[in-house]
Design a protein around this motif. Structure first.
Motif, PDB file in Angstrom:
ATOM      1  N   ASP A 243       0.847  -1.291   0.004  1.00 41.06           N
ATOM      2  CA  ASP A 243       0.002  -0.005  -0.039  1.00 41.06           C
ATOM      3  C   ASP A 243       0.834   1.298   0.044  1.00 41.06           C
ATOM      4  OD1 ASP A 243      -2.335  -1.498  -0.098  1.00 41.06           O
ATOM      5  OD2 ASP A 243      -2.715  -1.443   2.133  1.00 41.06           O
ATOM      6  N   ARG A 244       2.031   1.185   0.620  1.00 38.49           N
ATOM      7  CA  ARG A 244       2.940   2.340   0.504  1.00 38.49           C
ATOM      8  C   ARG A 244       3.443   2.592  -1.213  1.00 38.49           C
ATOM      9  NH1 ARG A 244       7.783   1.412   4.367  1.00 38.49           N
ATOM     10  NH2 ARG A 244       8.371   3.257   3.439  1.00 38.49           N
ATOM     11  N   HIS A 245       3.291   1.819  -1.930  1.00 37.57           N
ATOM     12  CA  HIS A 245       4.190   1.906  -3.343  1.00 37.57           C
ATOM     13  C   HIS A 245       2.754   2.136  -4.421  1.00 37.57           C
ATOM     14  CE1 HIS A 245       7.805   0.948  -1.547  1.00 37.57           C
ATOM     15  NE2 HIS A 245       7.309   0.050  -0.601  1.00 37.57           N
ATOM     16  N   ARG A 246       1.611   1.977  -4.205  1.00 40.21           N
ATOM     17  CA  ARG A 246       0.586   2.359  -5.312  1.00 40.21           C
ATOM     18  C   ARG A 246       0.845   3.747  -5.847  1.00 40.21           C
ATOM     19  NH1 ARG A 246      -2.871  -1.920  -4.605  1.00 40.21           N
ATOM     20  NH2 ARG A 246      -2.971  -3.016  -2.791  1.00 40.21           N
ATOM     21  N   ALA A 247       0.615   3.554  -7.355  1.00 32.29           N
ATOM     22  CA  ALA A 247       0.592   4.813  -7.968  1.00 32.29           C
ATOM     23  C   ALA A 247      -0.372   4.816  -9.436  1.00 32.29           C
ATOM     24  CB  ALA A 247       1.966   5.236  -8.325  1.00 32.29           C
ATOM     25  N   ARG A 248      -0.919   5.796  -9.639  1.00 32.40           N
ATOM     26  CA  ARG A 248      -1.876   5.524 -10.976  1.00 32.40           C
ATOM     27  C   ARG A 248      -1.300   6.318 -12.003  1.00 32.40           C
ATOM     28  NH1 ARG A 248      -6.632   3.228  -9.773  1.00 32.40           N
ATOM     29  NH2 ARG A 248      -7.524   4.440 -11.538  1.00 32.40           N
ATOM     30  N   MET A 249      -1.443   5.923 -12.999  1.00 35.75           N
ATOM     31  CA  MET A 249      -1.020   6.597 -14.220  1.00 35.75           C
ATOM     32  C   MET A 249      -1.710   6.362 -15.500  1.00 35.75           C
ATOM     33  SD  MET A 249       2.929   4.803 -14.640  1.00 35.75           S
ATOM     34  CE  MET A 249       3.162   5.262 -13.017  1.00 35.75           C
ATOM     35  N   PRO A 250      -1.553   6.802 -16.629  1.00 36.25           N
ATOM     36  CA  PRO A 250      -2.212   6.266 -18.064  1.00 36.25           C
ATOM     37  C   PRO A 250      -1.062   5.195 -18.248  1.00 36.25           C
ATOM     38  CG  PRO A 250      -1.774   8.686 -18.222  1.00 36.25           C
ATOM     39  CD  PRO A 250      -1.199   8.145 -16.829  1.00 36.25           C
ATOM     40  N   PHE A 251      -1.891   4.230 -18.851  1.00 35.37           N
ATOM     41  CA  PHE A 251      -1.292   2.880 -19.260  1.00 35.37           C
ATOM     42  C   PHE A 251       0.045   3.423 -20.362  1.00 35.37           C
ATOM     43  CE2 PHE A 251      -1.691  -1.666 -20.923  1.00 35.37           C
ATOM     44  CZ  PHE A 251      -0.724  -2.244 -20.139  1.00 35.37           C
ATOM     45  N   SER A 252      -0.252   4.205 -21.015  1.00 35.32           N
ATOM     46  CA  SER A 252       0.907   4.694 -21.878  1.00 35.32           C
ATOM     47  C   SER A 252       2.083   5.218 -21.165  1.00 35.32           C
ATOM     48  CB  SER A 252       0.403   5.652 -23.084  1.00 35.32           C
ATOM     49  OG  SER A 252       0.056   7.099 -22.169  1.00 35.32           O
ATOM     50  N   ASP A 253       2.004   5.821 -20.229  1.00 32.29           N
ATOM     51  CA  ASP A 253       3.258   6.422 -19.417  1.00 32.29           C
ATOM     52  C   ASP A 253       3.860   4.903 -18.665  1.00 32.29           C
ATOM     53  OD1 ASP A 253       2.195   8.712 -20.075  1.00 32.29           O
ATOM     54  OD2 ASP A 253       1.727   9.463 -17.822  1.00 32.29           O
ATOM     55  N   PHE A 254       3.098   4.104 -18.372  1.00 32.17           N
ATOM     56  CA  PHE A 254       3.633   2.910 -17.641  1.00 32.17           C
ATOM     57  C   PHE A 254       4.567   2.266 -18.814  1.00 32.17           C
ATOM     58  CE2 PHE A 254       3.282  -1.729 -16.569  1.00 32.17           C
ATOM     59  CZ  PHE A 254       4.132  -1.634 -15.482  1.00 32.17           C
ATOM     60  N   LEU A 255       3.885   1.934 -19.915  1.00 31.74           N
ATOM     61  CA  LEU A 255       4.672   1.367 -21.049  1.00 31.74           C
ATOM     62  C   LEU A 255       5.738   1.963 -21.668  1.00 31.74           C
ATOM     63  CD1 LEU A 255       1.474   0.484 -23.261  1.00 31.74           C
ATOM     64  CD2 LEU A 255       2.769  -1.110 -21.967  1.00 31.74           C
ATOM     65  N   SER A 256       5.934   3.468 -21.433  1.00 26.84           N
ATOM     66  CA  SER A 256       6.984   4.249 -21.774  1.00 26.84           C
ATOM     67  C   SER A 256       8.077   4.129 -20.724  1.00 26.84           C
ATOM     68  CB  SER A 256       6.787   5.694 -21.550  1.00 26.84           C
ATOM     69  OG  SER A 256       5.727   6.129 -22.816  1.00 26.84           O
ATOM     70  N   LYS A 257       7.683   3.934 -19.503  1.00 28.46           N
ATOM     71  CA  LYS A 257       8.783   3.419 -18.477  1.00 28.46           C
ATOM     72  C   LYS A 257       9.206   2.163 -18.598  1.00 28.46           C
ATOM     73  CE  LYS A 257       7.522   4.120 -14.127  1.00 28.46           C
ATOM     74  NZ  LYS A 257       8.899   4.716 -13.754  1.00 28.46           N
ATOM     75  N   LEU A 258       8.578   1.163 -19.139  1.00 32.68           N
ATOM     76  CA  LEU A 258       9.073  -0.096 -19.521  1.00 32.68           C
ATOM     77  C   LEU A 258       9.871  -0.231 -20.713  1.00 32.68           C
ATOM     78  CD1 LEU A 258       5.867  -2.485 -19.571  1.00 32.68           C
ATOM     79  CD2 LEU A 258       7.772  -2.525 -17.770  1.00 32.68           C
ATOM     80  N   GLU A 259       9.787   0.738 -21.684  1.00 36.00           N
ATOM     81  CA  GLU A 259      10.505   1.024 -22.803  1.00 36.00           C
ATOM     82  C   GLU A 259      11.827   1.434 -22.520  1.00 36.00           C
ATOM     83  OE1 GLU A 259       6.934   1.358 -26.146  1.00 36.00           O
ATOM     84  OE2 GLU A 259       7.997   3.083 -25.314  1.00 36.00           O
ATOM     85  N   ALA A 260      11.854   2.337 -21.491  1.00 35.26           N
ATOM     86  CA  ALA A 260      13.125   2.690 -21.254  1.00 35.26           C
ATOM     87  C   ALA A 260      13.937   2.462 -19.805  1.00 35.26           C
ATOM     88  CB  ALA A 260      12.680   4.438 -20.874  1.00 35.26           C
ATOM     89  N   ALA A 261      13.390   1.275 -19.346  1.00 31.64           N
ATOM     90  CA  ALA A 261      13.906   1.090 -17.934  1.00 31.64           C
ATOM     91  C   ALA A 261      15.136   0.240 -18.117  1.00 31.64           C
ATOM     92  CB  ALA A 261      12.756   0.430 -17.167  1.00 31.64           C
TER      93      ALA A 261
END
Length: 335
Positions: A156-174
């Protein structure tokens, strides 16, 4: 001796009573206390006082019962080891009848191949596919995991909400990281925007409830390097690997005392690099291992400990509603 007036810190008194009850020798606990800076005379006095305390005598009796159970589990572990229990079976063409008889009711894990051949997800799922169809959907993910070793237990300390596209961009760059992950404890299947993804799946015939309601399955999506620490679930799980590869390590439920349980369902052991000086019993654990390729499924029996690492950008789904009375078998842990 009045323990409330003891100069020894309460945490050390608890440690002392626990270790003596579990069979650690007087000499070893005394040496540890002295090495921690406790005066040798005080250490001897505290050890003598603990041995006379009625609470300790009750704890000792409980520890004896616990020891009997451990001994029985050690015998069972040895018998299972002689019956192939130290290898993770990989099977193809298993019928539902054999699956339930040998694996579900037999409390055995297995990697199953060929059960996902008819899944549209195997040909469709990719980061561009997710972005094109669901990029605007708001999703919940876990972030900031690297900063907290207890992130899995303190989700519960780590939950965050964002557009799926932003999450996918994080995946591509990580690249390779364990800092963020879409885990089963996020309610993304139940959200209307991602609901069509369930149409890309198929329930393994005769094994999983074909209705595939949102509450009956979960989605995991994350970068290479994502680690799920050693833990167990309180029900049976069937995990399907859709995209990328995952490395899994499993330890039997009946070897619980060898994994140093922590917070009930977690382990103190880092299964990637076990510290056998701190956790020597883990050297005796039966560690079963496999790399899951896209299209593989792994059955994780209730109570079996498992550690998972994504070797690539990875998408997995888990099922937990089997075609058995009640849908599953649950472990009702006392605390």
């Amino acid at each position: 001796m009045n323990e409330d007036k003891s100069p020894l810190h309460p945490a050390w008194r608890q440690w002392l009573a626990e270790n003596l009850a579990l069979g650690v020798s007087v000499e070893d606990v005394q040496q540890m206390l002295v090495q921690a800076g406790v005066d040798p005379a005080l250490a001897r006095e505290e050890i003598a006082a603990v041995g006379q305390h009625p609470y300790f005598k009750a704890a000792l009796q409980v520890a004896r019962h616990f020891g009997w159970l451990e001994s029985l589990m050690d015998v069972y572990s040895e018998l299972r080891a002689r019956d192939g229990g130290r290898e993770l079976e990989v099977r193809e063409g298993v019928s539902p009848e054999e699956f339930f008889r040998r694996y579900y009711l037999g409390h055995r894990p297995v990697v199953l191949r060929g059960l996902m051949k008819d899944w549209p997800a195997l040909g469709r799922w990719s980061l561009p596919y997710f972005r094109e169809r669901f990029g605007a959907v708001e999703v919940e993910v876990m972030v900031g995991r690297d900063a907290n070793p207890e992130h899995a237990a303190e989700q519960d300390r780590h939950r965050a909400r964002m557009p799926f596209s932003d999450f996918l961009s994080k995946l591509e760059a990580a690249g390779e990281t364990n800092d963020f992950y879409m885990v089963p404890r996020n309610d993304n299947w139940g959200r209307e925007g991602l609901a069509p993804l369930r149409d890309d799946l198929r329930a393994p015939a005769g094994i999983i409830d074909p209705s595939l309601r949102p509450e009956q399955l979960t989605l995991l999506l994350g970068p290479a390097g994502t680690v799920t620490p050693l833990h167990h679930d309180n029900m049976n799980i069937l995990l399907g690997q859709v995209m990328g590869r995952k490395q899994v390590r499993l330890v039997p439920s009946f070897e619980r005392h060898r994994v140093y349980p922590h917070r009930g369902t977690f382990s103190h052991v880092d299964a990637a690099k076990p510290d056998l000086a701190a956790h020597p019993l883990f050297a005796e654990a039966s560690v079963l291992e496999a790399v899951l390729e896209p299209g593989d499924m792994v059955f994780l029996p209730v109570g079996w400990w498992h550690w998972v690492k994504a070797l690539d950008v990875s998408a997995s789904v888990t099922f937990h509603h089997f075609l058995v009375p009640g849908g599953n078998t649950h472990l009702d842990a006392p605390f």
